[in-house]
Scaffold this motif. Structure first.
Motif, PDB file in Angstrom:
ATOM      1  N   VAL A 346       0.830  -1.197   0.000  1.00 13.52           N
ATOM      2  CA  VAL A 346       0.000   0.000   0.000  1.00 13.52           C
ATOM      3  C   VAL A 346       0.868   1.252   0.000  1.00 13.52           C
ATOM      4  N   ALA A 347       1.936   1.248   0.813  1.00 16.25           N
ATOM      5  CA  ALA A 347       2.835   2.406   0.855  1.00 16.25           C
ATOM      6  C   ALA A 347       3.548   2.592  -0.482  1.00 16.25           C
ATOM      7  N   SER A 350       1.060   4.161  -2.828  1.00 14.31           N
ATOM      8  CA  SER A 350       0.764   5.532  -2.398  1.00 14.31           C
ATOM      9  C   SER A 350       1.858   6.488  -2.855  1.00 14.31           C
ATOM     10  N   SER A 405     -10.397  -0.038  -6.226  1.00  9.51           N
ATOM     11  CA  SER A 405      -9.839   1.299  -6.026  1.00  9.51           C
ATOM     12  C   SER A 405      -9.676   1.962  -7.383  1.00  9.51           C
ATOM     13  N   CYS A 413      -5.715  11.622  -2.886  1.00  9.36           N
ATOM     14  CA  CYS A 413      -4.884  10.788  -2.019  1.00  9.36           C
ATOM     15  C   CYS A 413      -5.322   9.345  -2.198  1.00  9.36           C
ATOM     16  N   TRP A 414      -4.444   8.522  -2.698  1.00 13.27           N
ATOM     17  CA  TRP A 414      -4.798   7.126  -2.950  1.00 13.27           C
ATOM     18  C   TRP A 414      -4.396   6.274  -1.766  1.00 13.27           C
ATOM     19  N   GLU A 415      -5.282   5.387  -1.348  1.00 12.30           N
ATOM     20  CA  GLU A 415      -4.948   4.397  -0.331  1.00 12.30           C
ATOM     21  C   GLU A 415      -6.062   3.360  -0.318  1.00 12.30           C
TER      22      GLU A 415
END
Length: 508
Positions: A346-347, A350, A405, A413-415
């Motif tokens: 995920v990081a 992002s 997603s 902001c993507w997460e």
């Protein structure tokens, strides 16, 4: 579109004027009063210096009123109708040619259209290499009514012994646009090898036309074969000459376009991994089908510390050199983020989202990144608008339910949460790009169902080889090619509009 000579246009205009004149004169004659003297119906000529308008015209120049001009009118109408028919046919053939989008399909269309114009049932078109000085430079050939064996026999004839071979010679004059041989076997100076080939193939006459483009010069030649001594009439030679000039320009443009696409595909291939890493506990295989339009599909497999492995596939919006360049930058950035914080997919995505939004705000991309630990039999996935992975095994074939997603570059902001997968020994995880689904031409739900069925139908004898699994899926999805069966990427020149990537990961 059609290159019609000015002489033809002048003749057509003259015919129309003549027809109008004859029709009007015929109407005057039919509507003239009965038994009215010719002198009374004749118009009075204006007085001109040196000419006495009162003097009647000579008797032999006056046409009787009962003379019918129908025969000349019918003849002119027939000739005009024939010209219109020829030009209509020529227009239809060039329209069919312009719809071709590759050199091979264009060559096949040229040989068929030319055969229809000259009245032949067999022929071939030979396209010379664009750069003869380059190594492995190859031309192209398309044939009509000739097998591969017969083409091989024609190639044994020396160039200077055949009509089309002489047109291909470098020393041939550009003005030599066509060459007709009415009776091949009747030529006393015919090369003995050419005579033998003509007898075996059963042709007695040939008609060859040079294919010359304005910017590229002579690029090839077309030749048609006749079973009996014959040659095209003047009308046929004129039509096929017009068609061949347009065909040469079209073929030159297609060849330049394919060369540019090949260069873009080569650059894209250089930006992708040349080989896959060898990591204990997994076997990797990749199949890459380049679109030929400079697509942005990409993949990566990166060894990480402590025996881990970073796996990624994705695609960049757009096509052409800009999309290829963006793909290279995106893949290089993801590798850097994977090294720093690959254990948290995920990081990684992002950071990639932030980079894409700041550096290329007008572009979007999809990506799927997985952190694999083969020793533990575990993969953690995170996806950004990408298709879910597919796991294939003896007991199950199912999609990995990743979180829905948006693609990268579409949100401030993507997460999204990650998903953990534990493949059993012997199972293979397929990571693929959306191009695999879109190449089917079906709605996405049906494309997903087709992909699932293709993966489920992999024979048991192929399940131990991830490359064989990928090939089986590609073939059933309609994206298979003969090339690219190695471990590395294949930068083949497909004519499809979508890049296709399949990254197969088999757990031992």
């Amino acid at each position: 579109m059609l290159d019609i000579a000015s002489v033809v246009r002048v003749h057509v205009d003259a015919l129309i004027v003549a027809m109008n004149h004859l029709v009007v004169r015929d109407a005057i004659a039919r509507n003239a009063p009965v038994r009215k003297p010719v002198a009374m119906s004749a118009p009075h000529m204006p007085k001109v210096a040196g000419i006495d308008s009162a003097v009647p015209a000579p008797a032999h120049t006056v046409q009787p009123l009962d003379a019918s001009p129908g025969a000349p009118v019918v003849m002119l109408q027939d000739r005009l109708a024939g010209w219109v028919s020829d030009l209509t046919t020529l227009h239809e053939l060039t329209e069919r040619l312009v719809r071709t989008d590759s050199v091979d399909t264009a060559l096949n269309e040229v040989v068929r259209a030319g055969a229809a114009l000259v009245g032949s049932s067999r022929g071939l078109v030979v396209l010379e290499p664009a750069h003869r000085t380059e190594e492995n430079a190859r031309g192209a050939t398309a044939a009509l009514g000739l097998s591969h064996a017969e083409l091989g026999q024609l190639e044994t004839v020396p160039r200077d012994a055949s009509s089309y071979g002489r047109l291909l010679d470098d020393g041939a004059e550009p003005a030599t646009a066509a060459e007709s041989v009415r009776d091949v076997l009747g030529d006393p100076g015919l090369d003995p090898l050419h005579r033998d080939v003509a007898v075996r193939l059963g042709y007695r006459a040939t008609y060859a036309v040079s294919l010359a483009a304005g910017t590229s010069g002579r690029i090839g030649v077309a030749v048609w074969l006749y079973d009996e001594p014959a040659e095209p009439v003047e009308r046929q030679r004129h039509l096929v000459g017009l068609y061949s000039r347009y065909a040469a320009e079209h073929l030159a443009r297609l060849r330049e376009l394919e060369a540019a696409r090949a260069r873009e595909a080569s650059i894209a291939g250089e930006l992708l991994p040349s080989r896959l890493p060898r990591v204990p506990g997994v076997r990797l295989a990749v199949r890459h089908r380049a679109s030929g339009h400079g697509g942005g599909g990409w993949y990566d497999a990166l060894p990480l510390p402590e025996g881990a492995l970073g796996l990624a596939v994705g695609s960049v919006s757009g096509s052409g050199p800009s999309a290829v360049a963006a793909m290279g930058r995106l893949r290089a950035s993801l590798r850097a983020y994977a090294v720093m914080e690959g254990e948290d997919p995920v990081a990684v995505l992002s950071d990639l989202e932030l980079l894409l939004r700041l550096t290329e705000p007008a572009r979007t991309a999809t990506a799927l990144f997985g952190f694999a630990e083969p020793a533990l039999g575990r993969i953690v996935f995170a996806g950004a608008g990408h298709a879910p992975p597919l796991i294939v095994g003896e007991r199950r074939t199912e999609y990995v339910e990743t979180t829905l997603s948006a693609p990268l570059g579409m949100l401030t902001c993507w997460e999204a949460p990650s998903v953990e997968l534990s493949p059993a020994p012997g199972e293979t995880v397929l990571l693929y790009t959306d191009g695999l689904l879109r190449r089917t031409g079906e709605p996405m739900d049906r494309a997903f169902a087709r992909l699932h069925a293709a993966a489920a139908s992999v024979p048991g004898s192929l399940r131990d080889d991830p490359g064989a699994i990928a090939d089986h899926v590609l073939r059933l999805m309609g994206a298979s090619e003969d090339s690219g069966r190695g471990e590395g990427a294949d930068a083949g020149s497909a004519t499809d509009t979508e890049d296709v990537v399949i990254l197969a990961v088999r757990f031992e």
